[in-house]
Write a protein that holds these residues in place. Sequence first.
Motif, PDB file in Angstrom:
ATOM      1  N   LEU A   8     -57.713  -0.112  -7.970  1.00  0.00           N
ATOM      2  CA  LEU A   8     -58.499   0.326  -9.122  1.00  0.00           C
ATOM      3  C   LEU A   8     -59.988   0.366  -8.792  1.00  0.00           C
ATOM      4  N   ILE A   9     -60.460  -0.659  -8.106  1.00  0.00           N
ATOM      5  CA  ILE A   9     -61.869  -0.691  -7.701  1.00  0.00           C
ATOM      6  C   ILE A   9     -62.179   0.478  -6.771  1.00  0.00           C
ATOM      7  N   ASP A  10     -61.268   0.774  -5.834  1.00  0.00           N
ATOM      8  CA  ASP A  10     -61.455   1.921  -4.933  1.00  0.00           C
ATOM      9  C   ASP A  10     -61.550   3.233  -5.710  1.00  0.00           C
ATOM     10  N   ILE A  11     -60.705   3.387  -6.708  1.00  0.00           N
ATOM     11  CA  ILE A  11     -60.735   4.619  -7.509  1.00  0.00           C
ATOM     12  C   ILE A  11     -62.097   4.773  -8.181  1.00  0.00           C
ATOM     13  N   PHE A  12     -62.569   3.694  -8.795  1.00  0.00           N
ATOM     14  CA  PHE A  12     -63.861   3.774  -9.477  1.00  0.00           C
ATOM     15  C   PHE A  12     -65.010   3.996  -8.496  1.00  0.00           C
ATOM     16  N   GLU A  13     -65.002   3.244  -7.416  1.00  0.00           N
ATOM     17  CA  GLU A  13     -66.138   3.303  -6.490  1.00  0.00           C
ATOM     18  C   GLU A  13     -66.112   4.538  -5.599  1.00  0.00           C
ATOM     19  N   ILE A  14     -64.977   4.844  -5.001  1.00  0.00           N
ATOM     20  CA  ILE A  14     -64.901   5.959  -4.055  1.00  0.00           C
ATOM     21  C   ILE A  14     -64.769   7.294  -4.788  1.00  0.00           C
ATOM     22  N   ASP A  15     -63.798   7.377  -5.691  1.00  0.00           N
ATOM     23  CA  ASP A  15     -63.524   8.656  -6.345  1.00  0.00           C
ATOM     24  C   ASP A  15     -64.522   8.999  -7.442  1.00  0.00           C
ATOM     25  N   LEU A  16     -64.973   7.974  -8.190  1.00  0.00           N
ATOM     26  CA  LEU A  16     -65.851   8.244  -9.330  1.00  0.00           C
ATOM     27  C   LEU A  16     -67.311   7.866  -9.081  1.00  0.00           C
ATOM     28  N   GLY A  17     -67.580   7.167  -7.983  1.00  0.00           N
ATOM     29  CA  GLY A  17     -68.947   6.782  -7.664  1.00  0.00           C
ATOM     30  C   GLY A  17     -69.535   5.742  -8.595  1.00  0.00           C
ATOM     31  N   THR A  18     -68.688   4.919  -9.202  1.00  0.00           N
ATOM     32  CA  THR A  18     -69.127   3.893 -10.140  1.00  0.00           C
ATOM     33  C   THR A  18     -68.829   2.517  -9.564  1.00  0.00           C
ATOM     34  N   GLU A  19     -69.813   1.646  -9.525  1.00  0.00           N
ATOM     35  CA  GLU A  19     -69.611   0.297  -8.999  1.00  0.00           C
ATOM     36  C   GLU A  19     -68.905  -0.564 -10.048  1.00  0.00           C
ATOM     37  N   VAL A  20     -67.920  -1.342  -9.576  1.00  0.00           N
ATOM     38  CA  VAL A  20     -67.141  -2.204 -10.459  1.00  0.00           C
ATOM     39  C   VAL A  20     -67.120  -3.613  -9.891  1.00  0.00           C
ATOM     40  N   SER A  21     -67.332  -4.588 -10.758  1.00  0.00           N
ATOM     41  CA  SER A  21     -67.256  -5.991 -10.355  1.00  0.00           C
ATOM     42  C   SER A  21     -65.831  -6.488 -10.573  1.00  0.00           C
ATOM     43  N   PRO A  22     -65.184  -7.055  -9.540  1.00  0.00           N
ATOM     44  CA  PRO A  22     -63.819  -7.570  -9.707  1.00  0.00           C
ATOM     45  C   PRO A  22     -63.706  -8.606 -10.822  1.00  0.00           C
ATOM     46  N   SER A  23     -64.766  -9.352 -11.080  1.00  0.00           N
ATOM     47  CA  SER A  23     -64.705 -10.377 -12.128  1.00  0.00           C
ATOM     48  C   SER A  23     -64.652  -9.767 -13.527  1.00  0.00           C
ATOM     49  N   LYS A  24     -64.955  -8.484 -13.661  1.00  0.00           N
ATOM     50  CA  LYS A  24     -64.934  -7.821 -14.970  1.00  0.00           C
ATOM     51  C   LYS A  24     -63.568  -7.213 -15.286  1.00  0.00           C
ATOM     52  N   LEU A  25     -62.668  -7.220 -14.310  1.00  0.00           N
ATOM     53  CA  LEU A  25     -61.329  -6.669 -14.531  1.00  0.00           C
ATOM     54  C   LEU A  25     -60.436  -7.720 -15.176  1.00  0.00           C
ATOM     55  N   GLU A  26     -59.627  -7.286 -16.137  1.00  0.00           N
ATOM     56  CA  GLU A  26     -58.664  -8.194 -16.750  1.00  0.00           C
ATOM     57  C   GLU A  26     -57.371  -7.432 -17.041  1.00  0.00           C
ATOM     58  N   ILE A  27     -56.275  -8.150 -16.968  1.00  0.00           N
ATOM     59  CA  ILE A  27     -54.969  -7.557 -17.249  1.00  0.00           C
ATOM     60  C   ILE A  27     -54.701  -7.690 -18.736  1.00  0.00           C
ATOM     61  N   ARG A  28     -54.412  -6.560 -19.378  1.00  0.00           N
ATOM     62  CA  ARG A  28     -54.121  -6.572 -20.812  1.00  0.00           C
ATOM     63  C   ARG A  28     -52.686  -6.147 -21.103  1.00  0.00           C
ATOM     64  N   ASN A  29     -52.112  -5.385 -20.208  1.00  0.00           N
ATOM     65  CA  ASN A  29     -50.775  -4.869 -20.452  1.00  0.00           C
ATOM     66  C   ASN A  29     -50.132  -4.521 -19.116  1.00  0.00           C
ATOM     67  N   LEU A  30     -48.983  -5.102 -18.862  1.00  0.00           N
ATOM     68  CA  LEU A  30     -48.220  -4.782 -17.659  1.00  0.00           C
ATOM     69  C   LEU A  30     -47.048  -3.893 -18.050  1.00  0.00           C
ATOM     70  N   VAL A  31     -46.653  -3.020 -17.170  1.00  0.00           N
ATOM     71  CA  VAL A  31     -45.479  -2.181 -17.390  1.00  0.00           C
ATOM     72  C   VAL A  31     -44.519  -2.433 -16.229  1.00  0.00           C
ATOM     73  N   TYR A  32     -43.304  -2.799 -16.567  1.00  0.00           N
ATOM     74  CA  TYR A  32     -42.265  -3.053 -15.564  1.00  0.00           C
ATOM     75  C   TYR A  32     -41.112  -2.093 -15.804  1.00  0.00           C
ATOM     76  N   ARG A  33     -40.514  -1.628 -14.721  1.00  0.00           N
ATOM     77  CA  ARG A  33     -39.300  -0.825 -14.802  1.00  0.00           C
ATOM     78  C   ARG A  33     -38.228  -1.513 -13.985  1.00  0.00           C
TER      79      ARG A  33
END
Length: 103
Positions: A8-33
């Motif tokens: 996810l951080i790679d997508i934001f930083e590499i693809d979108l050019g937006t810096e993301v702090s790992p400490s700001k990420l949180e899990i709110r919903n998991l999807v399992y199959r």
Amino acid sequence: VREANAELIDIFEIDLGTEVSPSKLEIRNLVYRGGFDREFDLEEMADNIRDCNYDPEIYPGLYYSKDGAQMAIYRTGKFTVTGATDRKEVEDLIETFQLDITG
């Protein structure tokens, strides 16, 4: 989870050019199959299990819910769990479902 965060951080930083702090990420919903190694009679299950909803005219799966997590179960035995915030919640939901269907 760590791998998902890194991707996810790679997508934001590499693809979108937006810096993301790992400490700001949180899990709110998991999807399992997954899948059970059997088929189900969803109409029979809907008649015999309390915490479920089945309306085949609207959706082909049976919804089974406990404590905010929900599992959609299909005739083929395949399922999807949504609304869980950690793996234990998913495991508890599946275990409770298995207990409910065995009586």
